[in-house]
Design a protein around this motif. Structure first.
Motif, PDB file in Angstrom:
ATOM      1  N   GLY A 286       0.696  -1.183  -0.096  1.00 54.37           N
ATOM      2  CA  GLY A 286       0.133  -0.092  -0.011  1.00 54.37           C
ATOM      3  C   GLY A 286       1.057   1.321   0.112  1.00 54.37           C
ATOM      4  N   GLU A 287       0.183   2.371  -0.263  1.00 56.29           N
ATOM      5  CA  GLU A 287       0.762   3.737  -0.311  1.00 56.29           C
ATOM      6  C   GLU A 287       1.597   3.907   1.099  1.00 56.29           C
ATOM      7  OE1 GLU A 287      -1.502   7.893  -1.130  1.00 56.29           O
ATOM      8  OE2 GLU A 287      -1.875   6.791   1.004  1.00 56.29           O
ATOM      9  N   PRO A 288       2.809   4.347   1.067  1.00 55.95           N
ATOM     10  CA  PRO A 288       3.871   4.745   1.799  1.00 55.95           C
ATOM     11  C   PRO A 288       3.030   5.834   2.901  1.00 55.95           C
ATOM     12  CG  PRO A 288       5.146   4.629  -0.065  1.00 55.95           C
ATOM     13  CD  PRO A 288       3.593   4.730  -0.387  1.00 55.95           C
ATOM     14  N   GLY A 289       3.268   5.690   4.129  1.00 57.78           N
ATOM     15  CA  GLY A 289       2.751   6.656   5.038  1.00 57.78           C
ATOM     16  C   GLY A 289       1.325   6.683   5.516  1.00 57.78           C
ATOM     17  N   LEU A 290       0.735   5.340   4.860  1.00 57.90           N
ATOM     18  CA  LEU A 290      -0.754   4.810   5.377  1.00 57.90           C
ATOM     19  C   LEU A 290      -0.934   4.623   6.623  1.00 57.90           C
ATOM     20  CD1 LEU A 290      -3.345   3.875   3.867  1.00 57.90           C
ATOM     21  CD2 LEU A 290      -2.243   1.640   3.541  1.00 57.90           C
ATOM     22  N   PRO A 336      -6.449  -1.652   3.299  1.00 52.74           N
ATOM     23  CA  PRO A 336      -6.244  -0.334   2.629  1.00 52.74           C
ATOM     24  C   PRO A 336      -5.005  -0.420   1.700  1.00 52.74           C
ATOM     25  CG  PRO A 336      -6.252  -0.270   5.043  1.00 52.74           C
ATOM     26  CD  PRO A 336      -6.003  -1.484   4.690  1.00 52.74           C
ATOM     27  N   LYS A 337      -5.470   0.378   0.635  1.00 52.86           N
ATOM     28  CA  LYS A 337      -4.252   0.404  -0.307  1.00 52.86           C
ATOM     29  C   LYS A 337      -3.708   2.064  -0.353  1.00 52.86           C
ATOM     30  CE  LYS A 337      -3.964  -2.000  -3.852  1.00 52.86           C
ATOM     31  NZ  LYS A 337      -3.023  -3.024  -4.093  1.00 52.86           N
ATOM     32  N   SER A 338      -4.718   2.951  -0.035  1.00 53.67           N
ATOM     33  CA  SER A 338      -4.149   4.316   0.210  1.00 53.67           C
ATOM     34  C   SER A 338      -5.399   4.801   1.043  1.00 53.67           C
ATOM     35  CB  SER A 338      -4.081   5.129  -1.045  1.00 53.67           C
ATOM     36  OG  SER A 338      -5.149   5.141  -1.802  1.00 53.67           O
ATOM     37  N   ILE A 339      -5.182   6.216   1.687  1.00 60.49           N
ATOM     38  CA  ILE A 339      -6.436   6.555   2.448  1.00 60.49           C
ATOM     39  C   ILE A 339      -7.725   6.759   1.268  1.00 60.49           C
ATOM     40  CG2 ILE A 339      -7.307   8.924   3.647  1.00 60.49           C
ATOM     41  CD1 ILE A 339      -5.211   7.175   5.195  1.00 60.49           C
TER      42      ILE A 339
END
Lengths: 364, 364
Positions: A286-290, A336-339
Motif C-alpha cells: 500500500g501507499e507509504p505513510g498509510l 487499505p491501499k491508500s487513504i
C-alpha cells in the motif's frame, strides 16, 4: 435539516438529520402514513428514556397515535434472548397487530434489539429508528438487526429496513465524551474505505466533532450515512462489496472479546483494528505513510491506536478464528491501499496478521 | 416423480414429490449447488429421527457433506423460544457459517422451527424442507416460518423461502390414521378455495387418500401444493389474496385454543371451521347446498364436522377476538360463495358468527 436517501428499491428510506426533531416525531410518522388504528411500540433504554421518551411519547400522542413502551437496561446485555422475549411480551400485551410500528429510540443496542423485534413480530412489521448516539449513524443504515446468542454476538437476526430514520442531533450533546469519540471511529472509517477527502475533513474538524458542533456534526453524519448508503444499496445482503464496511472489525471484535466487553468499547477497538489493517496494507504494497496518516486521524479524534500490552496475542488470534467473517477456513481482511481506497483480500497470511497484532502493541 | 414450481421471482423453488426420495437427498443437494465446505444442519424430531434421520444423513455423507444434527421433542412444544435457542446452540457449536444450509426433516412443527432458525441464523442462511406428513404439504409452500410466544402461537417468525422441497411419499405410509386425515383437511381446503373439480376429486378418491395410495396421494399433494403456490406467488407477504388460505382457520384456531392444544388437532379443528365458514357463506347468499356438500367431503375424508357440545360458545368467541386476523377491530372471514369460490369479507357480523358457532354443535 439534511436528508440522506438510502436507495434500496422498494425498501428505500430517508434519514432526516437535524436539531430538535424528536419534538416533531408525530408529524414525521404522519407524513409516512403510519397507522393510527394500531398501537406503536417505542423501545428505549433506561438512560435514554429520561428525558427523550417523554418527548417522543407526547409528540406521538398529540398526533393521535396510541403508544406502548418497553424500557430495557442500558448496554449490550439487553441484546439477549430473554430481553427480546420480554419486549415481545410487551408488544403482544400492548395489542400490536400487523399494521403496527416499532420505534427504536436509542443507540446501537436498542436499534438492534427493536429492529429484530420489528423484523420478527408476526413475521415482520414496520420499523423506525431514532438514534441518540454518534455510533448509531452507522447501525441505522443498512437494515442489519440482531440479538446475541450466549456463545456469539449478533448471531440471531434478519435484514429489516426501517421506514425512515429520525436523527436528532440535540441528543448527542449530552453523550459522554468517550462515547462521542468512539462513534467518530465509524465516521472516519467511512472516509478511509471510500472518500479520501472526507477522511481528511474529519481530521481537520476533529475538535468541532468531539465537542459536537451542530453544523459540523450534522455534515459529518450526513456524509457518513451517505457513504454507507451507497455501499449498502449496491450490496444489501453482503455478498461482496458490503464487506468493506468491516474495515478494522476483524481485529476489533477480537480485541473486544479478549479485553472483556465494555473494557475497550466498540469504536475504540475498531480504531486499533483500523491501524492493524493499515499495517497489513502497508506490508502488502500500500501507499507509504498509510499507517502514520491513519494513526494521526484517529488520534485527533481522541481514539486509541495502540493495543494494550496485557492483551495476549494468541488469544486475539484465536478469537479472530471464531469470527463469522472467516468463511470456509480462509482469512479475509479489508486491506487499505491508500487513504479512501480498500480491497477485499481473501488470502491474508496468518503469520502476517500475527506479526501485525504484535506491532500494534508498540508505542509510537 | 412430480415437480411443482413455486414462482416467486428470484426466490422461486421446486417441490419434488415422489417415492424413496430421502435416499437420494445428497444428489438433490448437489444439484442445487449446496456448499460442501460448510456444515449442513438437519433438524428433526424424536419420532421422525428413527428411521429417516439415518437415511438422510448417510445419503448426505456419501455425497461429501458434513452433517450436524439437532433432534427435538415431537409436538408443538418444540416451537418454543428455549428449543429455538437450543437448536441455535447446535448450529454455532457445529460451526455453521453463512454458506451453511438448514434441513427441516419432519412435519409442520419441525418445518416452522428449522425454518426460523435458517431465517435468522447469521441473518439468514439456506433452507431445505423434507416434509414427512400430509399436513406439511401446506406449510412447505409459502415460506411462513415461526415459533410460538407463550402468549400466542406463531407470533415470532419471518418469511423465508426454501431452496427446494423434497417430499418423500414413502414416509407418509407409517403415519397414524388420525394425522393422515387431519392433513387431508388442508388438501381439500385448497379445492374449496380455488378449484371445484379438485374438491370433488378429493371426495371421489377419499378412500385411496386415507389409505395412502401412492399414485393418488402423489396427485393430491401435487395439486394441493400447486394451488397454494399460485396463491402465494400472487401475494407472498399476505397483503390480500393470500388470506383465502385461512378458510376455516379463524374458527379452527379458536377451537384448538379452547379445547386445549392437541385435544382436537389442527386439521380436525379447521375441518369444523370450514363447515362454520360454509354456514356463514350460505347465510350470506352463497350457493344452496354449500354446507351439505362441504360436510360430505370432510366426512368422507374421516374428519369431524360437528363442534363438541362441551366447548363453550363464549370462550370460542373470545378466543377469536384474540386471533391476529382481526385487524383494527373488524371481523374478517374467508366466506365461500360456492364450492371452489371464496371471498374475503371484512365485515362479518359478530352475532352471525356466534349463531354459526351454536349451529356447529347440532348433530346432522
Amino acid at each position: 435539516m439534511r436528508t440522506v436517501d438510502v436507495q434500496l428499491g422498494e425498501r428505500s428510506y430517508p434519514i432526516y438529520i437535524g436539531e430538535d426533531l424528536l419534538q416533531q416525531a408525530g408529524n414525521y410518522l404522519d407524513n409516512h402514513h403510519i397507522s393510527k388504528q394500531s398501537p406503536v411500540l417505542i423501545v428505549t433504554d433506561e438512560h435514554v428514556a429520561d428525558p427523550y421518551l417523554n418527548i417522543v411519547e407526547q409528540s406521538l400522542t398529540a398526533s393521535g397515535f396510541t403508544v406502548v413502551t418497553a424500557i430495557v437496561g442500558a448496554g449490550e446485555q439487553s441484546k439477549s434472548m430473554s430481553v427480546f422475549e420480554e419486549v415481545m411480551t410487551k408488544a403482544i400485551q400492548g395489542g400490536l397487530d400487523r399494521k403496527s410500528t416499532v420505534i427504536a429510540l436509542g443507540g446501537g443496542v436498542v436499534g438492534d434489539l427493536a429492529g429484530f423485534v420489528a423484523g420478527s413480530y408476526m413475521r415482520g412489521i414496520r420499523f423506525i429508528q431514532m438514534p441518540t448516539s454518534v455510533l448509531a449513524h452507522d447501525s441505522s443504515v443498512g437494515g442489519k438487526v440482531a440479538i446475541n446468542h450466549r456463545l456469539a454476538k449478533n448471531m440471531i437476526g434478519v435484514f429489516h429496513q426501517p421506514e425512515f430514520v429520525l436523527y436528532d442531533l440535540t441528543t448527542l450533546q449530552t453523550l459522554p465524551k468517550r462515547e462521542i469519540n468512539a462513534g467518530l471511529a465509524e465516521m472516519v472509517k467511512h472516509g478511509l474505505i471510500w472518500d479520501k477527502e472526507f477522511a481528511y475533513w474529519c481530521l481537520e474538524h476533529a475538535e468541532e466533532l468531539k465537542s459536537v458542533d451542530m453544523t459540523v456534526m450534522g455534515y459529518g453524519l450526513e456524509k457518513g450515512c451517505s457513504i454507507k448508503a451507497i455501499v449498502v444499496s449496491r450490496d444489501e445482503r453482503e455478498n461482496d462489496l458490503r464487506a468493506i464496511l468491516n474495515l478494522g472489525h476483524t481485529i476489533g471484535h477480537a480485541i473486544e472479546a479478549v479485553a472483556g466487553y465494555g473494557e475497550i468499547i466498540h469504536g475504540e477497538a475498531i480504531s486499533i483494528g483500523m491501524v492493524g489493517s493499515a499495517l497489513i496494507g502497508e506490508q502488502l504494497g500500500g501507499e507509504p505513510g498509510l499507517v502514520d496518516t491513519t494513526r494521526r486521524m484517529l488520534t485527533a479524534l481522541g481514539l486509541p491506536t495502540v493495543l494494550p500490552e496485557r492483551l495476549d496475542t494468541d488469544r486475539i488470534m484465536e478469537a479472530m478464528m471464531h469470527d463469522k467473517k472467516f468463511q470456509e477456513g480462509s482469512m479475509t481482511f479489508i486491506v487499505p491501499k491508500s487513504i479512501g481506497v480498500v480491497e477485499i483480500n481473501h488470502n491474508v497470511d496468518y503469520d502476517l496478521v500475527r506479526r501485525v497484532v504484535e506491532q500494534l502493541k508498540e508505542e509510537v
